[in-house]
Design an enzyme around this catalytic site. Structure first.
Site, PDB file in Angstrom:
ATOM      1  N   LYS A  43       2.177   3.193   7.544  1.00 23.13           N
ATOM      2  CA  LYS A  43       2.195   2.435   7.293  1.00 23.13           C
ATOM      3  C   LYS A  43       3.313   1.870   6.223  1.00 23.13           C
ATOM      4  O   LYS A  43       3.941   2.341   5.499  1.00 23.13           O
ATOM      5  CB  LYS A  43       0.308   1.458   6.264  1.00 23.13           C
ATOM      6  CG  LYS A  43       0.233   2.593   5.302  1.00 23.13           C
ATOM      7  CD  LYS A  43      -1.283   2.669   4.915  1.00 23.13           C
ATOM      8  CE  LYS A  43      -0.727   3.298   3.470  1.00 23.13           C
ATOM      9  NZ  LYS A  43      -2.430   3.648   2.789  1.00 23.13           N
ATOM     10  N   ARG A 142     -13.991  -0.565  -0.350  1.00 21.74           N
ATOM     11  CA  ARG A 142     -13.015  -1.672   0.275  1.00 21.74           C
ATOM     12  C   ARG A 142     -13.141  -0.977   1.822  1.00 21.74           C
ATOM     13  O   ARG A 142     -13.272  -2.623   2.868  1.00 21.74           O
ATOM     14  CB  ARG A 142     -11.502  -0.726  -0.009  1.00 21.74           C
ATOM     15  CG  ARG A 142     -10.022  -1.737   0.578  1.00 21.74           C
ATOM     16  CD  ARG A 142      -9.066  -0.228  -0.171  1.00 21.74           C
ATOM     17  NE  ARG A 142      -9.539   0.977   0.674  1.00 21.74           N
ATOM     18  CZ  ARG A 142      -7.811   1.493   0.966  1.00 21.74           C
ATOM     19  NH1 ARG A 142      -6.790   0.520   0.211  1.00 21.74           N
ATOM     20  NH2 ARG A 142      -7.521   2.365   1.386  1.00 21.74           N
ATOM     21  N   TYR A 264      18.562 -14.385 -18.116  1.00 16.00           N
ATOM     22  CA  TYR A 264      18.206 -15.617 -18.311  1.00 16.00           C
ATOM     23  C   TYR A 264      17.260 -15.256 -19.580  1.00 16.00           C
ATOM     24  O   TYR A 264      16.373 -14.526 -20.135  1.00 16.00           O
ATOM     25  CB  TYR A 264      16.989 -15.334 -17.385  1.00 16.00           C
ATOM     26  CG  TYR A 264      17.632 -15.447 -15.393  1.00 16.00           C
ATOM     27  CD1 TYR A 264      18.411 -16.985 -15.915  1.00 16.00           C
ATOM     28  CD2 TYR A 264      17.374 -15.265 -14.665  1.00 16.00           C
ATOM     29  CE1 TYR A 264      18.680 -17.715 -14.150  1.00 16.00           C
ATOM     30  CE2 TYR A 264      18.119 -15.429 -13.754  1.00 16.00           C
ATOM     31  CZ  TYR A 264      18.084 -16.756 -13.323  1.00 16.00           C
ATOM     32  OH  TYR A 264      19.384 -17.349 -11.938  1.00 16.00           O
ATOM     33  N   MET A 312      17.215 -11.937  -9.178  1.00 20.00           N
ATOM     34  CA  MET A 312      17.189 -11.893  -8.170  1.00 20.00           C
ATOM     35  C   MET A 312      18.070 -11.110  -7.225  1.00 20.00           C
ATOM     36  O   MET A 312      17.329  -9.625  -6.718  1.00 20.00           O
ATOM     37  CB  MET A 312      17.124 -12.414  -6.915  1.00 20.00           C
ATOM     38  CG  MET A 312      16.463 -13.156  -5.715  1.00 20.00           C
ATOM     39  SD  MET A 312      16.760 -14.429  -5.252  1.00 20.00           S
ATOM     40  CE  MET A 312      15.640 -15.414  -5.447  1.00 20.00           C
TER      41      MET A 312
HETATM   42  C1  LIG Z   1      -2.681   4.627   2.809  1.00 23.61           C
HETATM   43  C2  LIG Z   1      -3.491   5.704   3.175  1.00 23.61           C
HETATM   44  C3  LIG Z   1      -3.507   7.019   2.653  1.00 23.61           C
HETATM   45  C4  LIG Z   1      -2.162   7.477   2.378  1.00 23.61           C
HETATM   46  O1  LIG Z   1      -2.852   7.741   1.222  1.00 23.61           O
HETATM   47  P1  LIG Z   1      -1.118   8.621   0.239  1.00 23.61           P
HETATM   48  O2  LIG Z   1      -2.301   8.855  -1.230  1.00 23.61           O
HETATM   49  O3  LIG Z   1      -0.224   8.356   0.220  1.00 23.61           O
HETATM   50  O4  LIG Z   1      -1.797  10.273   0.265  1.00 23.61           O
HETATM   51  C5  LIG Z   1      -4.468   7.449   3.217  1.00 23.61           C
HETATM   52  N1  LIG Z   1      -5.418   6.891   4.331  1.00 23.61           N
HETATM   53  C6  LIG Z   1      -6.109   5.646   4.366  1.00 23.61           C
HETATM   54  C7  LIG Z   1      -7.491   5.121   4.533  1.00 23.61           C
HETATM   55  C8  LIG Z   1      -5.450   5.422   4.118  1.00 23.61           C
HETATM   56  O5  LIG Z   1      -5.377   3.891   3.208  1.00 23.61           O
END
Ligand SMILES: *Cc1c(COP(=O)(O)O)cnc(C)c1O
Length: 369
Positions: A43, A142, A264, A312
């Site tokens: 992802k 979640r 800044y 930036m």
């Molecule tokens: C992001 C995610 C993972 C991977 O988690 P890591 O801690 O990066 O290994 C696995 N399962 C779900 C549902 C996630 O959202």
């Protein structure tokens, strides 16, 4: 857009992604979960490293299960993977994406009864069974079906064969903390899920979960951060190999007297004669603003602190610790590499390695090894 190696050398930042280290990390995690298998969580563009390169490299290493968060990520990754690679969407599908997903063989994770009905409806419309992964909430609140909906879902599964369930999954909230009692609680709840749905294989551990041991693995683990070299368990030696290194170029140097304001809002004022260098990357490149006055970069192993605010597009560092002339216009300094890990930068920035990786900007020249 990833640049080609041709323009490597013209940029102000150089991000190197070691696909051979990535492959070794995948092998390491696969061995850890054997006889189960390791999927890959890719992802957010493979945690910022480029899913179009990371995906095929992991496929070549034997990975056949790929998880993204959003449907659009699956659409983008699909053309880069051979047809027998399974692509799962962790958030499931927004209403209206069902047919597009079904046609492309993209598999949603079903997180709610609504998503079950949505996918079952699509299956009936298309007149064929559609694959899915079922996610259950085991204590993170979640994503996933809550315990009280499991009976309803079991009834739906018994009543219709429109959905072919490939895996039953859940996600650990505290897996990076080996001492957390939440791990045990979630594992216990997962055992109940498994008892309610004994016919389906389990998909459970993330990176941290893999190192919690066998009871957390299921038949398919879902590592993300550990593939990319991040530490799976906080406060323990990191068993993974670093995958990412980052160097940034110096755009200007100067020597200033005591009492000189830097950056800044003048949050830094020199206390003695100081040699400064300005780096050609800033918070727009993922060097988070919270590193202002806290973080550092390295040059030949010498720590060079960030002084004043991160801008930036630039950062000012104190190079007084180095011999004069060591750093000049065009020199490069190490942000991530042998002297500074992802976890080091994350700690200085007050965040986690995940956020550092996924924030890495798009202005660096990227080189894949
Ligand atoms: C992001 C995610 C993972 C991977 O988690 P890591 O801690 O990066 O290994 C696995 N399962 C779900 C549902 C996630 O959202």
């Amino acid at each position: 857009m990833h640049r080609t190696e041709d323009d490597y050398g013209n940029a102000s930042g150089y991000l190197t992604i070691d696909l051979t280290a990535l492959a070794r990390n995948y092998r390491r995690l696969s061995a850890e979960v054997a006889p189960g298998q390791a999927a890959a969580v890719v992802k957010a563009d493979a945690y910022g490293l480029g899913a179009d390169r990371v995906g095929p490299a992991l496929y070549a290493e034997g990975c056949r299960h790929f998880f993204v968060a959003q449907f659009v990520e699956a659409l983008r990754l699909k053309p880069h993977l051979p047809g027998d690679a399974a692509l799962f969407v962790l958030n499931g599908l927004q209403p209206g994406n069902e047919t597009a997903a079904a046609e492309r063989g993209i598999v949603p994770v079903i997180n709610s009864l609504e998503q079950w009905h949505q996918w079952a409806g699509a299956a009936r419309k298309l007149g064929r069974s559609l694959p899915a992964v079922l996610q259950f909430d085991t204590g993170m609140s979640r994503l996933g079906l809550p315990p009280e909906e499991r009976t309803t879902l079991a009834g739906l599964i018994a009543a219709e064969s429109a959905i072919e369930v490939l895996f039953v999954m859940s996600h650990l909230a505290s897996a990076d903390d080996a001492e957390s009692g939440q791990n045990d609680d979630q594992r216990t709840e997962m055992t109940r899920v498994a008892a309610d749905f004994p016919q389906f294989p389990l998909c459970f551990a993330n990176s941290g979960g893999i190192f919690l041991g066998k009871p957390y693995h299921g038949v398919l683990a879902r590592p993300g951060i550990a593939l990319y070299g991040g530490a799976p368990t906080a406060g323990r030696a990191n068993p993974m190999e670093p995958v990412v290194s980052l160097e940034v170029a110096v755009v200007q140097t100067r020597t200033v007297p005591a009492g000189t304001r830097v950056g800044y809002s003048a949050t830094h004022v020199t206390t003695g004669e100081t040699r400064l260098a300005t780096l050609a990357a800033g918070y727009a490149d993922g060097l988070l603003r919270s590193l202002s006055g806290r973080g550092a970069v390295y040059h030949e192993g010498v720590r060079l602190p960030i002084v004043g605010r991160v801008s930036m597009d630039s950062i000012t560092i104190d190079i007084s610790a180095l011999p004069e002339g060591k750093i000049t216009f065009g020199s490069r300094v190490e942000v991530l590499g042998p002297h500074q890990t992802l976890e080091d930068v994350a700690r200085d920035a007050g965040t986690i390695a995940y956020e550092i990786l996924t924030s890495l900007g798009h202005r660096y020249a990227r080189r894949y090894r």
